[in-house]
Each structure stands twice: as structure tokens, then as C-alpha cells.
Scaffold this motif. Structure first.
Motif: not given
Length: 196
Positions: A174, A24, A19-21, A27
Motif C-alpha cells: 500500500e 488480498t 481509498n482503494r481496497q 478478496l
């Protein structure tokens, strides 16, 4: 002549997805100095201020010109994919600069706090004509902050250009999550391995 036999390898279990952020613009904005902070940095350290609007407009114009030239040879879908990647690179670069800035602020803060320790044995001032290590770290952090602010301006321009050029809002790419193979596919793979 010796013949090497190929070693048979057992099927590897599927890796668990990480799970990678998503990277954006929001961010990046949270990690980048604000316009007010950027002004303070340039004033306090005597550094050239960043013209956010100019950088943003130049980036938008650059992407617009590039798209105009490419549109005669690349179809709409290909151009959208290309722009997606280009904008992703701008946003990723801005995130890298913002993260670097945060790390350098931490270093500068730690070195400056050491200066306030009355019990330390180190020299307080640098060699004549040179600033202390803490002063150099603060200036380096300020330069990194202005770099992050400038790259955030460029990323903002790229994201805005994407929307203007495609009519869609830019979203970070993604990769699809690879589903683990079904039991039937795993069994078939084992059976084929046994046959070979």
C-alpha cells in the motif's frame, strides 16, 4: 529569433487520497469459484478439471527455485521486495480473472433468462450445429471460472512460498498517503515562484 517566455503556473492543490481496497488473497477467494463449484463447472460443461494442489505446489516450487538462484546476488531486503512484487502480481492476476468470471456469469445469466421469456421474437435455438448465444455465454463463463480457480491456486502457492522464504506473512503493498504540504512549504513555493 523569437524567445518564448515560460508560463508560470500556480502551485496545484494536493489531490485527495483515494481509498482503494487492498488486493488480498481473501478478496480473491470471495470472488473465485470454490473447489466444489470448479468441479461442477468441469463436470457440467465437459471441461478439463483444475488440479488445485498441483498448480499451488508448482508455483511454490518455481518461486523457491528463483529465490535460490537470486539469493547469491541480491541481498535479503532486495529479495524480499522482489518477492513482494512477484506475489502481488500473482494475486492481482487472480483477482482480475475472478472479476472477469463474475462479469461473464452475469452475462450468461441474463442471456439464459431471456430464453425463458415466452413472448420474445428471437429464435430459441442457434443455427444447426451451433449452440445458442446463451449456451456459448454459459460455456465461456465456465471456462473463465476454471481459469480464475487455477490462478487462485497459483496465487495461493505464491503467498505460501513468500511466507516460507521470508518467514513473514505476505501483505499487499500500500503506497504511503502523501501528506499535503504544510502552510510554510506552500508559502515558500509561492515566494520562490514570485522570485523567478
Amino acid at each position: 529569433m523569437a524567445i518564448k517566455s515560460a508560463q508560470k503556473s500556480a502551485p496545484q492543490p494536493a489531490r485527495a487520497p483515494r481509498n482503494r481496497q487492498a488486493i488480498t488473497l481473501d478478496l480473491v477467494a470471495r470472488l473465485t469459484p470454490s473447489a466444489g463449484q470448479a468441479d461442477k463447472l468441469s463436470t457440467a460443461f465437459g471441461l478439463e478439471p483444475v488440479d488445485f494442489d498441483e498448480v499451488r505446489a508448482a508455483t511454490e516450487g518455481q518461486l523457491g527455485l528463483s529465490t535460490k538462484v537470486l539469493s547469491s546476488t541480491i541481498n535479503e531486503t532486495g529479495l524480499r521486495i522482489h518477492l513482494q512484487r512477484v506475489v502481488g502480481a500473482f494475486v492481482g492476476s487472480a483477482l482480475g480473472a475472478a472479476t472477469f468470471y463474475s462479469a461473464k456469469v452475469t452475462v450468461a445469466r441474463e442471456l439464459t433468462m431471456k430464453l425463458t421469456n415466452e413472448d420474445r421474437d428471437e429464435d430459441r435455438d442457434g443455427v444447426s450445429g451451433f449452440g445458442s448465444k446463451a449456451a456459448r455465454a454459459r460455456e465461456f463463463a465456465a471456462q473463465a471460472g476454471l481459469t480464475a480457480f487455477a490462478l487462485f491456486a497459483a496465487a495461493t502457492g505464491a503467498v505460501h512460498a513468500f511466507q516460507e522464504l521470508t518467514g513473514e506473512q505476505w501483505k499487499p503493498y500500500e503506497a504511503p498517503i502523501a501528506l499535503s504540504r504544510s502552510v510554510g512549504a506552500q508559502t515558500a513555493a509561492l515566494q520562490m515562484d514570485a522570485l523567478s
